[in-house]
Motif scaffolding. Structure first.
Motif, PDB file in Angstrom:
ATOM      1  N   LYS A  50       0.435 -32.659   0.226  1.00 51.05           N
ATOM      2  CA  LYS A  50       1.677 -32.819  -0.610  1.00 51.05           C
ATOM      3  C   LYS A  50       1.847 -32.832  -1.973  1.00 51.05           C
ATOM      4  CE  LYS A  50       3.911 -31.736   3.421  1.00 51.05           C
ATOM      5  NZ  LYS A  50       4.628 -30.517   3.793  1.00 51.05           N
ATOM      6  N   ILE A  51       1.108 -33.677  -2.568  1.00 50.78           N
ATOM      7  CA  ILE A  51       1.090 -34.141  -3.863  1.00 50.78           C
ATOM      8  C   ILE A  51       0.651 -33.019  -4.716  1.00 50.78           C
ATOM      9  CG2 ILE A  51      -0.113 -35.326  -5.694  1.00 50.78           C
ATOM     10  CD1 ILE A  51       2.063 -37.184  -4.392  1.00 50.78           C
ATOM     11  N   ALA A  52      -0.535 -32.257  -4.498  1.00 46.87           N
ATOM     12  CA  ALA A  52      -0.846 -30.870  -4.954  1.00 46.87           C
ATOM     13  C   ALA A  52       0.125 -29.883  -4.917  1.00 46.87           C
ATOM     14  CB  ALA A  52      -2.077 -30.334  -4.218  1.00 46.87           C
ATOM     15  N   GLU A  53       0.720 -29.896  -3.732  1.00 45.77           N
ATOM     16  CA  GLU A  53       1.974 -28.862  -3.680  1.00 45.77           C
ATOM     17  C   GLU A  53       3.110 -29.036  -4.701  1.00 45.77           C
ATOM     18  OE1 GLU A  53       3.510 -28.601   0.311  1.00 45.77           O
ATOM     19  OE2 GLU A  53       1.665 -27.677   1.017  1.00 45.77           O
ATOM     20  N   GLU A  54       3.395 -30.378  -4.845  1.00 46.15           N
ATOM     21  CA  GLU A  54       4.335 -30.946  -5.864  1.00 46.15           C
ATOM     22  C   GLU A  54       3.881 -30.604  -7.492  1.00 46.15           C
ATOM     23  OE1 GLU A  54       7.291 -32.041  -5.447  1.00 46.15           O
ATOM     24  OE2 GLU A  54       7.565 -32.153  -3.266  1.00 46.15           O
ATOM     25  N   GLN A  55       2.504 -30.577  -7.505  1.00 45.29           N
ATOM     26  CA  GLN A  55       2.021 -30.423  -8.938  1.00 45.29           C
ATOM     27  C   GLN A  55       2.185 -29.125  -9.180  1.00 45.29           C
ATOM     28  OE1 GLN A  55      -1.695 -32.183  -8.472  1.00 45.29           O
ATOM     29  NE2 GLN A  55      -1.270 -33.962  -8.950  1.00 45.29           N
ATOM     30  N   LYS A 128       0.829 -42.555  -7.662  1.00 43.85           N
ATOM     31  CA  LYS A 128       0.304 -44.043  -8.009  1.00 43.85           C
ATOM     32  C   LYS A 128       0.251 -45.019  -6.706  1.00 43.85           C
ATOM     33  CE  LYS A 128      -1.259 -42.910 -11.925  1.00 43.85           C
ATOM     34  NZ  LYS A 128      -2.863 -42.860 -12.180  1.00 43.85           N
ATOM     35  N   ASP A 129       1.022 -44.393  -5.741  1.00 45.80           N
ATOM     36  CA  ASP A 129       1.374 -45.340  -4.679  1.00 45.80           C
ATOM     37  C   ASP A 129       0.083 -45.591  -3.691  1.00 45.80           C
ATOM     38  OD1 ASP A 129       2.448 -46.939  -2.741  1.00 45.80           O
ATOM     39  OD2 ASP A 129       4.053 -45.393  -2.213  1.00 45.80           O
ATOM     40  N   THR A 130      -0.670 -46.184  -4.010  1.00 46.01           N
ATOM     41  CA  THR A 130      -2.034 -46.310  -3.065  1.00 46.01           C
ATOM     42  C   THR A 130      -1.772 -47.082  -1.806  1.00 46.01           C
ATOM     43  OG1 THR A 130      -2.955 -47.949  -4.468  1.00 46.01           O
ATOM     44  CG2 THR A 130      -3.341 -45.665  -4.823  1.00 46.01           C
ATOM     45  N   THR A 131      -0.428 -47.790  -1.586  1.00 45.89           N
ATOM     46  CA  THR A 131      -0.437 -48.861  -0.566  1.00 45.89           C
ATOM     47  C   THR A 131      -0.303 -48.027   0.716  1.00 45.89           C
ATOM     48  OG1 THR A 131       2.167 -48.471  -0.760  1.00 45.89           O
ATOM     49  CG2 THR A 131       1.086 -50.340  -2.035  1.00 45.89           C
ATOM     50  N   ASN A 132      -0.440 -48.904   1.660  1.00 50.00           N
ATOM     51  CA  ASN A 132      -0.600 -48.525   3.181  1.00 50.00           C
ATOM     52  C   ASN A 132      -1.383 -47.380   3.422  1.00 50.00           C
ATOM     53  OD1 ASN A 132       1.736 -50.412   3.602  1.00 50.00           O
ATOM     54  ND2 ASN A 132       2.948 -48.853   2.839  1.00 50.00           N
ATOM     55  N   ALA A 133      -2.741 -47.503   2.929  1.00 46.79           N
ATOM     56  CA  ALA A 133      -3.668 -46.487   3.239  1.00 46.79           C
ATOM     57  C   ALA A 133      -4.486 -46.805   4.752  1.00 46.79           C
ATOM     58  CB  ALA A 133      -4.600 -46.536   2.021  1.00 46.79           C
ATOM     59  N   ASP A 134      -4.553 -45.665   5.289  1.00 49.21           N
ATOM     60  CA  ASP A 134      -5.263 -45.810   6.639  1.00 49.21           C
ATOM     61  C   ASP A 134      -6.711 -45.929   6.423  1.00 49.21           C
ATOM     62  OD1 ASP A 134      -2.961 -45.157   8.206  1.00 49.21           O
ATOM     63  OD2 ASP A 134      -3.049 -43.277   7.192  1.00 49.21           O
ATOM     64  N   LEU A 135      -7.324 -45.462   5.444  1.00 49.21           N
ATOM     65  CA  LEU A 135      -8.700 -45.517   5.024  1.00 49.21           C
ATOM     66  C   LEU A 135      -8.931 -45.635   3.436  1.00 49.21           C
ATOM     67  CD1 LEU A 135     -11.662 -45.036   6.096  1.00 49.21           C
ATOM     68  CD2 LEU A 135     -11.397 -42.467   5.563  1.00 49.21           C
ATOM     69  N   THR A 136     -10.145 -46.691   3.175  1.00 44.19           N
ATOM     70  CA  THR A 136     -10.343 -46.809   1.901  1.00 44.19           C
ATOM     71  C   THR A 136     -11.667 -46.674   1.655  1.00 44.19           C
ATOM     72  OG1 THR A 136      -8.503 -48.735   1.689  1.00 44.19           O
ATOM     73  CG2 THR A 136     -10.319 -48.748   0.045  1.00 44.19           C
ATOM     74  N   PRO A 193     -10.514 -38.053   7.825  1.00 47.00           N
ATOM     75  CA  PRO A 193      -9.747 -37.499   8.652  1.00 47.00           C
ATOM     76  C   PRO A 193      -8.644 -36.955   8.344  1.00 47.00           C
ATOM     77  CG  PRO A 193      -9.268 -39.752   8.546  1.00 47.00           C
ATOM     78  CD  PRO A 193     -10.467 -39.586   7.588  1.00 47.00           C
ATOM     79  N   VAL A 194      -8.331 -35.729   9.083  1.00 43.85           N
ATOM     80  CA  VAL A 194      -7.063 -34.866   8.510  1.00 43.85           C
ATOM     81  C   VAL A 194      -5.478 -36.121   8.780  1.00 43.85           C
ATOM     82  CG1 VAL A 194      -6.473 -33.717  10.593  1.00 43.85           C
ATOM     83  CG2 VAL A 194      -5.869 -32.759   8.459  1.00 43.85           C
ATOM     84  N   GLY A 195      -4.617 -35.778   7.938  1.00 51.41           N
ATOM     85  CA  GLY A 195      -3.413 -36.419   8.184  1.00 51.41           C
ATOM     86  C   GLY A 195      -3.270 -37.894   7.914  1.00 51.41           C
ATOM     87  N   GLN A 196      -4.431 -38.369   7.431  1.00 52.06           N
ATOM     88  CA  GLN A 196      -4.201 -39.781   7.263  1.00 52.06           C
ATOM     89  C   GLN A 196      -4.429 -40.077   5.866  1.00 52.06           C
ATOM     90  OE1 GLN A 196      -7.009 -42.367   9.528  1.00 52.06           O
ATOM     91  NE2 GLN A 196      -6.737 -41.226  11.369  1.00 52.06           N
ATOM     92  N   LYS A 197      -3.969 -41.246   5.313  1.00 53.57           N
ATOM     93  CA  LYS A 197      -3.766 -41.593   3.709  1.00 53.57           C
ATOM     94  C   LYS A 197      -5.023 -42.328   3.560  1.00 53.57           C
ATOM     95  CE  LYS A 197      -1.083 -43.692   0.388  1.00 53.57           C
ATOM     96  NZ  LYS A 197       0.274 -44.630   0.172  1.00 53.57           N
ATOM     97  N   VAL A 198      -5.908 -41.545   2.431  1.00 53.78           N
ATOM     98  CA  VAL A 198      -7.139 -42.122   2.152  1.00 53.78           C
ATOM     99  C   VAL A 198      -7.152 -42.437   0.768  1.00 53.78           C
ATOM    100  CG1 VAL A 198      -9.598 -41.433   1.646  1.00 53.78           C
ATOM    101  CG2 VAL A 198      -8.284 -40.281   3.453  1.00 53.78           C
ATOM    102  N   ARG A 199      -7.304 -43.963   0.623  1.00 55.45           N
ATOM    103  CA  ARG A 199      -7.332 -44.619  -0.886  1.00 55.45           C
ATOM    104  C   ARG A 199      -8.471 -44.384  -1.296  1.00 55.45           C
ATOM    105  NH1 ARG A 199      -6.890 -50.704  -2.338  1.00 55.45           N
ATOM    106  NH2 ARG A 199      -6.691 -50.508  -4.372  1.00 55.45           N
ATOM    107  N   ARG A 233      -3.847 -37.245   1.121  1.00 53.71           N
ATOM    108  CA  ARG A 233      -3.672 -37.176   2.759  1.00 53.71           C
ATOM    109  C   ARG A 233      -3.889 -35.572   2.636  1.00 53.71           C
ATOM    110  NH1 ARG A 233       0.877 -39.298   3.269  1.00 53.71           N
ATOM    111  NH2 ARG A 233       0.482 -41.422   4.545  1.00 53.71           N
ATOM    112  N   ALA A 234      -4.907 -35.260   3.146  1.00 53.06           N
ATOM    113  CA  ALA A 234      -5.320 -33.731   3.701  1.00 53.06           C
ATOM    114  C   ALA A 234      -4.394 -33.248   4.684  1.00 53.06           C
ATOM    115  CB  ALA A 234      -6.643 -33.710   3.846  1.00 53.06           C
TER     116      ALA A 234
END
Length: 390
Positions: A50-55, A128-136, A193-199, A233-234
């Protein structure tokens, strides 16, 4: 005439070089690489987050606004110049200022800047919001490879080094590129993994590197002694490619990034398989090895980590010292070569290899001491490396 002939010769030479380069390119036909560069690509990489789409949206929005402003300003300027030119009898105005015009050309740019700044600020804050990541994952830049350490989330504890595939290096050395993923293929990709927030936490071991994956809209410097972070998040599975985006030395072009995005089930299966492999590969530093077995192991370690600089024949190149016949390699005091691998030397020209296991360091030292013309018969055991670390 001599000057003219020299210039013509120079132009013909350049034309010949250009033609040769064009023919070489034509001979190596390539196709679009899904998740990577496309043939004759002019725009950004296809977005996978989504970030890339916004860019992408911001890019086009800004470009359209700037284009409209450019056309409007120059249209008014050229119209005024043409319509009020002296040759058709127009005379210059006598007023010195206009409050209305002053207000308009102050307010209009202000509103335009606000219009551009609001959505840009929203995206920047989200980036810049790297909080609440599923995977670091900690990403460490080395000359010239990437280290991946899964430090939080599913896969925690996994750790490996990602290096340019040896077949790519061979093609580059031969000057014969092949395949759509030329200089982008690695031995171990970063798997998420797909759909998970990766920090992604970035740092570096030697010089400044930069972790960049265009399809994810991320680019973060990796600086020695500092920790930076970004996230993605892919939104779809597949393979996505990037490269080190900071000039980090002579092997800068050979430091690709490959991210493999898997479904949740496939990622779980991959984690289980990797943990089993890691457990099987765990080396007991107390194990005593035979020279032949350790040298065979060291040959693989050398090919993956050392051959890029010291060459497969151990002769080195330029400022890189040869290992074939090197005094430190032939020296009976094995601790000297162990110290070089653990601590590096020559102000980082030879980097530290502490990230390798005790067995890997012992193996590669044993290999260099007994390969090429270095027939010393010496063997370094993992326990000796372990002792040197303390």
């Amino acid at each position: 005439m001599k000057i003219i002939s020299n210039k013509l010769a120079s132009l013909l030479s350049r034309a010949g070089i250009f033609a040769g380069a064009w023919l070489a390119t034509a001979a190596h036909a390539v196709n679009d690489l899904p998740g990577g560069p496309s043939v004759n690509q002019l725009n950004f990489a296809a977005p996978a987050t989504k970030i890339a789409e916004e860019q992408h949206w911001l890019h086009w929005m800004m470009l359209i606004i700037c284009t409209v402003v450019f056309i409007a300003v120059f249209a008014v300027m050229f119209y005024s110049i043409w319509k009020h030119r002296k040759s058709v009898g127009h005379k210059p105005a006598t007023f010195s200022e206009s409050v209305t015009v002053e207000i308009l050309w102050t307010a209009a740019p202000f509103l335009i800047v606000i219009l551009m700044a609001l959505p840009a600020t929203k995206v920047l804050v989200a980036q810049k919001d790297t909080t609440n990541a599923d995977l670091t994952v900690k990403v460490t830049g080395y000359q010239w490879k990437w280290g991946y350490d899964y430090i939080k989330g599913q896969g925690e504890g996994l750790s490996y080094i990602s290096t340019l595939d040896s077949s790519q290096r061979a093609m580059s050395n031969a000057g014969k590129p092949e395949g759509d993923n030329y200089l982008l293929k690695v031995d171990y990709p970063l798997v998420v993994p797909v759909g998970q927030k990766v920090r992604v936490i970035t740092t570096a071991n030697d010089v400044i590197h930069a972790f960049m994956v265009p399809a994810f809209g991320i680019k973060q410097d990796a600086i020695p002694g500092f920790v930076r972070d970004t996230w993605f998040r892919a939104e779809k599975t597949g393979d996505f490619y990037g490269q080190c985006a900071e000039l980090c030395g002579k092997e800068h072009a050979y430091m690709p990034i490959h991210v493999k995005v898997l479904s949740a089930a496939d990622y779980t299966a991959w984690v289980d398989a990797e943990k089993k492999k890691q457990a099987a590969k765990a080396d007991d530093p107390a194990k005593v090895w035979a020279l032949d077995d350790l040298a065979k192991r060291g040959e693989k370690v050398y090919a993956a980590n050392c051959a890029a600089c010291h060459q497969a024949n151990g002769k080195g190149a330029g400022p890189i010292k040869p290992l074939d016949g090197a005094a430190v390699v032939l020296n009976a005091d094995k601790t000297k070569q162990i110290a070089v691998l653990l601590n590096g030397q020559n102000n980082g020209t030879m980097p530290s290899w502490k990230q390798l296991s005790d067995t890997e360091i012992a193996a590669v030292i044993t290999y260099t001491k007994n390969n090429w013309s270095n027939k010393t018969g010496q063997i370094v055991q993992p326990a000796e490396v372990l002792a040197a670390r303390k």
